[in-house]
Design an enzyme around this catalytic site. Structure first.
Site, mmCIF file in Angstrom:
data_model
loop_
_atom_site.group_PDB
_atom_site.id
_atom_site.type_symbol
_atom_site.label_atom_id
_atom_site.label_comp_id
_atom_site.label_asym_id
_atom_site.label_seq_id
_atom_site.Cartn_x
_atom_site.Cartn_y
_atom_site.Cartn_z
ATOM 1 C CG HIS A 49 32.557 46.947 42.080
ATOM 2 N ND1 HIS A 49 32.821 45.611 42.574
ATOM 3 C CD2 HIS A 49 33.488 46.908 40.866
ATOM 4 C CE1 HIS A 49 33.203 45.062 41.687
ATOM 5 N NE2 HIS A 49 33.686 45.681 40.585
ATOM 6 C CG ASP A 79 30.728 44.493 44.820
ATOM 7 O OD1 ASP A 79 30.027 45.574 44.579
ATOM 8 O OD2 ASP A 79 31.487 43.950 44.386
ATOM 9 C CB SER A 158 33.219 43.221 38.212
ATOM 10 O OG SER A 158 34.440 43.236 38.961
#
Length: 306
Positions: A49, A79, A158
């Site tokens: 993402h 992911d 992230s």
């Protein structure tokens, strides 16, 4: 002169000094986050993402080095994404094994939260075995064995590293679930196989069986017979799917698949990778008081799969 740091601080500062050079800030399209160098020839690991649908972007390291990167492969259903820098990269981080983690263990998160490069936070493993839903088109999957930590994570973390006290990367920070709760994709055998597939093929091929299931307890006589307490109850069989063609039905209790015990969704999901596509998969279920053996032949999961 006495060491001004206590033992905890020495561990965290040691992990930080080892990992900070390996963690880059990433910009791809409108997205941003972090990535971790994990090979000597410039491959970095991040979240799918973070790179989104971009094919390229820029990386910036703590020493001031920056440059472009290309996206080697991405897998929204885990992911994870692999990118390759077009500039010199630092020595790679060491990848660890999240299967060795225990609740309460010290972990250190390194990333670029809120645009603040080279940020370090520390905490403990709050929980293991969590599941995180992921989706790609209409295909969905649970990211299994997700690590829950109380190390402070913010937007930009992230794709950054979650490391143990020996600076081994045991997870890739992927989400902020709420105040005081952070999640990371585990670094284990499944993750390593995904990374290898992304480098080799640019994508991950998965098998599709066509079952919707939920955990269920075994009847007492099956507990005594198998020595196990749980299995998977078939909630729905997708029409026309391999499971449907094999004769599986709603209400069946799945005991084993591929001659391996099935106790939860993850144990079945672990079988659904490229090696299973087009190959006979023996499945044993409990139905109407009897054990029933069927053979299914999974097909490749596509964007229109379930």
């Amino acid at each position: 002169m006495a060491d001004p740091l206590d033992a905890y601080s020495r561990v965290v500062s040691s992990v930080a000094s080892g990992l900070l050079p390996t963690v880059a800030g990433v910009r791809a399209g409108r997205g941003s986050g972090s990535a971790v160098v994990f090979t000597a020839d410039g491959f970095l690991l991040t979240n799918a993402h973070v790179v989104g649908s971009s094919r390229s972007g820029t990386v910036a390291f703590a020493d001031g080095t920056s440059g472009d990167f290309t996206v080697v492969g991405r897998d929204p259903l885990s992911d994870l994404a692999v990118i390759r820098a077009r500039t010199a990269t630092p020595e790679p981080a060491e990848l660890g094994d999240s299967d060795e983690l225990v609740v309460g263990q010290l972990v250190v998160a390194v990333g670029n939260p809120l645009g603040l490069a080279g940020s370090v936070t520390a905490g403990v493993v709050s929980g293991l075995g969590r599941s995180l839903p992921a989706r790609s088109g209409s295909a969905s999957r649970l990211i299994e064995d997700v690590i829950q930590t109380d190390a402070a994570l913010n937007p930009g973390n992230s794709g950054g590293a979650l490391a143990d006290s020996r600076a081994r990367v045991v997870g890739i920070n992927t989400a902020v679930a709420g105040v005081g709760v952070g999640l990371a994709v585990p670094m284990n055998a499944t993750t390593r196989s995904i990374i290898a597939a992304l480098i080799r093929d640019g994508r991950v091929r998965r098998a599709f069986l066509g079952l919707v299931t939920s955990p269920a307890p075994l009847p007492e006589h099956l507990r005594r017979r198998t020595g196990r307490s749980g299995a998977l109850r078939v909630v729905e069989v997708v029409p026309g799917s391999p499971a449907h063609r094999a004769g599986l039905r709603a209400g069946d209790l799945v005991l084993s698949a591929g001659q391996s015990p099935v106790a939860d969704a993850q144990s079945l999901q672990r079988l659904m990778f490229a090696d299973a596509i087009g190959r006979p998969l023996p499945i044993t279920v409990h139905r109407n008081g009897a054990l029933v053996d069927v053979i299914a032949e999974p097909v490749e999961l596509t964007g229109s799969g379930v």
